[in-house]
Design a protein around this motif. Structure first.
Motif, PDB file in Angstrom:
ATOM      1  N   LYS A 142     -10.811  17.582  75.337  1.00  0.00           N
ATOM      2  CA  LYS A 142     -11.364  18.195  74.132  1.00  0.00           C
ATOM      3  C   LYS A 142     -12.221  17.201  73.339  1.00  0.00           C
ATOM      4  CE  LYS A 142      -9.917  20.353  69.847  1.00  0.00           C
ATOM      5  NZ  LYS A 142      -8.796  20.650  68.973  1.00  0.00           N
ATOM      6  N   ASP A 143     -11.729  15.973  73.152  1.00  0.00           N
ATOM      7  CA  ASP A 143     -12.460  14.970  72.377  1.00  0.00           C
ATOM      8  C   ASP A 143     -13.775  14.589  73.045  1.00  0.00           C
ATOM      9  OD1 ASP A 143     -10.511  14.912  70.397  1.00  0.00           O
ATOM     10  OD2 ASP A 143      -9.408  13.285  71.363  1.00  0.00           O
ATOM     11  N   ARG A 144     -13.729  14.350  74.340  1.00  0.00           N
ATOM     12  CA  ARG A 144     -14.937  13.958  75.084  1.00  0.00           C
ATOM     13  C   ARG A 144     -15.988  15.075  75.041  1.00  0.00           C
ATOM     14  NH1 ARG A 144     -18.462  10.424  76.553  1.00  0.00           N
ATOM     15  NH2 ARG A 144     -19.209  10.591  78.664  1.00  0.00           N
ATOM     16  N   THR A 145     -15.523  16.302  75.202  1.00  0.00           N
ATOM     17  CA  THR A 145     -16.421  17.452  75.151  1.00  0.00           C
ATOM     18  C   THR A 145     -17.073  17.566  73.779  1.00  0.00           C
ATOM     19  OG1 THR A 145     -15.050  18.606  76.770  1.00  0.00           O
ATOM     20  CG2 THR A 145     -16.586  19.953  75.495  1.00  0.00           C
ATOM     21  N   SER A 146     -16.283  17.364  72.731  1.00  0.00           N
ATOM     22  CA  SER A 146     -16.805  17.432  71.366  1.00  0.00           C
ATOM     23  C   SER A 146     -17.898  16.388  71.136  1.00  0.00           C
ATOM     24  CB  SER A 146     -15.665  17.224  70.368  1.00  0.00           C
ATOM     25  OG  SER A 146     -16.160  17.167  69.059  1.00  0.00           O
ATOM     26  N   VAL A 147     -17.663  15.166  71.603  1.00  0.00           N
ATOM     27  CA  VAL A 147     -18.655  14.100  71.438  1.00  0.00           C
ATOM     28  C   VAL A 147     -19.925  14.422  72.222  1.00  0.00           C
ATOM     29  CG1 VAL A 147     -19.164  11.686  71.958  1.00  0.00           C
ATOM     30  CG2 VAL A 147     -16.986  12.292  70.913  1.00  0.00           C
ATOM     31  N   LEU A 148     -19.778  14.921  73.425  1.00  0.00           N
ATOM     32  CA  LEU A 148     -20.952  15.276  74.227  1.00  0.00           C
ATOM     33  C   LEU A 148     -21.764  16.393  73.565  1.00  0.00           C
ATOM     34  CD1 LEU A 148     -19.488  15.097  77.846  1.00  0.00           C
ATOM     35  CD2 LEU A 148     -21.140  13.542  76.792  1.00  0.00           C
ATOM     36  N   LEU A 149     -21.089  17.363  72.995  1.00  0.00           N
ATOM     37  CA  LEU A 149     -21.798  18.446  72.298  1.00  0.00           C
ATOM     38  C   LEU A 149     -22.520  17.922  71.058  1.00  0.00           C
ATOM     39  CD1 LEU A 149     -19.217  21.359  72.623  1.00  0.00           C
ATOM     40  CD2 LEU A 149     -21.476  21.212  73.701  1.00  0.00           C
ATOM     41  N   LYS A 150     -21.884  16.992  70.356  1.00  0.00           N
ATOM     42  CA  LYS A 150     -22.521  16.390  69.180  1.00  0.00           C
ATOM     43  C   LYS A 150     -23.741  15.576  69.589  1.00  0.00           C
ATOM     44  CE  LYS A 150     -18.411  16.354  66.347  1.00  0.00           C
ATOM     45  NZ  LYS A 150     -17.419  15.586  65.630  1.00  0.00           N
ATOM     46  N   LYS A 151     -23.626  14.839  70.679  1.00  0.00           N
ATOM     47  CA  LYS A 151     -24.770  14.070  71.170  1.00  0.00           C
ATOM     48  C   LYS A 151     -25.906  15.011  71.574  1.00  0.00           C
ATOM     49  CE  LYS A 151     -22.552   9.816  72.715  1.00  0.00           C
ATOM     50  NZ  LYS A 151     -22.374   8.867  73.828  1.00  0.00           N
ATOM     51  N   TYR A 152     -25.551  16.098  72.223  1.00  0.00           N
ATOM     52  CA  TYR A 152     -26.574  17.064  72.635  1.00  0.00           C
ATOM     53  C   TYR A 152     -27.250  17.679  71.410  1.00  0.00           C
ATOM     54  CZ  TYR A 152     -28.843  20.983  74.925  1.00  0.00           C
ATOM     55  OH  TYR A 152     -29.773  21.889  75.371  1.00  0.00           O
ATOM     56  N   SER A 153     -26.478  17.976  70.395  1.00  0.00           N
ATOM     57  CA  SER A 153     -27.037  18.518  69.157  1.00  0.00           C
ATOM     58  C   SER A 153     -28.020  17.528  68.539  1.00  0.00           C
ATOM     59  CB  SER A 153     -25.900  18.821  68.180  1.00  0.00           C
ATOM     60  OG  SER A 153     -26.401  19.174  66.925  1.00  0.00           O
ATOM     61  N   LEU A 154     -27.646  16.252  68.504  1.00  0.00           N
ATOM     62  CA  LEU A 154     -28.547  15.216  67.990  1.00  0.00           C
ATOM     63  C   LEU A 154     -29.797  15.086  68.861  1.00  0.00           C
ATOM     64  CD1 LEU A 154     -26.074  12.400  66.928  1.00  0.00           C
ATOM     65  CD2 LEU A 154     -27.604  13.684  65.426  1.00  0.00           C
ATOM     66  N   TYR A 155     -29.609  15.207  70.167  1.00  0.00           N
ATOM     67  CA  TYR A 155     -30.752  15.143  71.079  1.00  0.00           C
ATOM     68  C   TYR A 155     -31.738  16.272  70.776  1.00  0.00           C
ATOM     69  CZ  TYR A 155     -33.634  15.810  75.166  1.00  0.00           C
ATOM     70  OH  TYR A 155     -34.707  16.003  75.987  1.00  0.00           O
ATOM     71  N   LEU A 156     -31.213  17.484  70.582  1.00  0.00           N
ATOM     72  CA  LEU A 156     -32.087  18.620  70.273  1.00  0.00           C
ATOM     73  C   LEU A 156     -32.822  18.407  68.957  1.00  0.00           C
ATOM     74  CD1 LEU A 156     -29.860  21.653  71.300  1.00  0.00           C
ATOM     75  CD2 LEU A 156     -31.817  20.701  72.537  1.00  0.00           C
ATOM     76  N   GLU A 157     -32.156  17.742  68.026  1.00  0.00           N
ATOM     77  CA  GLU A 157     -32.744  17.488  66.709  1.00  0.00           C
ATOM     78  C   GLU A 157     -33.817  16.399  66.758  1.00  0.00           C
ATOM     79  OE1 GLU A 157     -31.025  16.086  62.396  1.00  0.00           O
ATOM     80  OE2 GLU A 157     -29.675  17.126  63.765  1.00  0.00           O
ATOM     81  N   THR A 158     -33.624  15.401  67.621  1.00  0.00           N
ATOM     82  CA  THR A 158     -34.518  14.238  67.630  1.00  0.00           C
ATOM     83  C   THR A 158     -35.397  14.132  68.868  1.00  0.00           C
ATOM     84  OG1 THR A 158     -32.872  12.834  68.698  1.00  0.00           O
ATOM     85  CG2 THR A 158     -32.879  12.889  66.278  1.00  0.00           C
ATOM     86  N   ASN A 159     -34.967  14.757  69.960  1.00  0.00           N
ATOM     87  CA  ASN A 159     -35.660  14.661  71.244  1.00  0.00           C
ATOM     88  C   ASN A 159     -35.703  13.215  71.756  1.00  0.00           C
ATOM     89  OD1 ASN A 159     -36.763  16.104  73.364  1.00  0.00           O
ATOM     90  ND2 ASN A 159     -38.859  15.726  72.691  1.00  0.00           N
ATOM     91  N   LYS A 160     -34.661  12.454  71.447  1.00  0.00           N
ATOM     92  CA  LYS A 160     -34.552  11.058  71.883  1.00  0.00           C
ATOM     93  C   LYS A 160     -33.407  10.935  72.886  1.00  0.00           C
ATOM     94  CE  LYS A 160     -37.592   9.170  69.063  1.00  0.00           C
ATOM     95  NZ  LYS A 160     -38.727   8.425  69.514  1.00  0.00           N
ATOM     96  N   LYS A 161     -33.710  10.477  74.077  1.00  0.00           N
ATOM     97  CA  LYS A 161     -32.686  10.317  75.110  1.00  0.00           C
ATOM     98  C   LYS A 161     -31.702   9.197  74.769  1.00  0.00           C
ATOM     99  CE  LYS A 161     -35.430  12.215  78.824  1.00  0.00           C
ATOM    100  NZ  LYS A 161     -36.074  11.996  80.109  1.00  0.00           N
ATOM    101  N   ASP A 162     -32.113   8.295  73.865  1.00  0.00           N
ATOM    102  CA  ASP A 162     -31.247   7.185  73.464  1.00  0.00           C
ATOM    103  C   ASP A 162     -29.955   7.666  72.806  1.00  0.00           C
ATOM    104  OD1 ASP A 162     -33.362   5.641  74.323  1.00  0.00           O
ATOM    105  OD2 ASP A 162     -34.089   5.194  72.314  1.00  0.00           O
ATOM    106  N   ILE A 163     -29.925   8.898  72.391  1.00  0.00           N
ATOM    107  CA  ILE A 163     -28.732   9.478  71.757  1.00  0.00           C
ATOM    108  C   ILE A 163     -27.512   9.291  72.650  1.00  0.00           C
ATOM    109  CG2 ILE A 163     -27.660  11.679  71.092  1.00  0.00           C
ATOM    110  CD1 ILE A 163     -29.683  10.903  69.036  1.00  0.00           C
ATOM    111  N   MET A 164     -27.702   9.439  73.929  1.00  0.00           N
ATOM    112  CA  MET A 164     -26.577   9.373  74.856  1.00  0.00           C
ATOM    113  C   MET A 164     -25.925   7.993  74.893  1.00  0.00           C
ATOM    114  SD  MET A 164     -26.527  12.454  75.484  1.00  0.00           S
ATOM    115  CE  MET A 164     -25.233  12.663  76.688  1.00  0.00           C
TER     116      MET A 164
END
Length: 93
Positions: free
Chosen positions: A5-27
């Motif tokens: 659950k925790d890992r999935t939550s972090v990945l979804l948050k990173k993806y949300s930030l990626y969509l917001e910034t379009n920066k692959k460095d988010i990962m």
């Protein structure tokens, strides 16, 4: 690749930030940085978020931005207090 659950939550948050910034460095961002940037209490602008993502030391950049906002808030509070004193709404100490 165990996804809890925790890992999935972090990945979804990173993806949300990626969509917001379009920066692959988010990962590559540390989990605390991701949690700070995606928290409901985060008032960072898009520019602030990009500064954090593009910085080599994102945790330090967050602290710098938070300090800047804190100083700005203190300055605004002092200005408001002076205005209220001038209007005799509050007493001078």
């Amino acid at each position: 690749m165990g996804l809890n659950k925790d890992r999935t939550s972090v990945l979804l948050k990173k993806y949300s930030l990626y969509l917001e910034t379009n920066k692959k460095d988010i990962m590559e961002l540390p989990i605390p940085v991701v949690k700070t940037l995606t928290s409901k209490n985060c008032n960072f602008t898009q520019k602030d978020i990009l500064e954090v993502v593009e910085n080599k030391k994102p945790s330090e950049k967050i602290k710098e931005i938070e300090k800047r906002y804190s100083q700005l808030a203190n300055k605004k509070a002092a200005e408001i207090e002076r205005e209220l004193e001038g209007l005799n709404i509050i007493e001078k100490p």
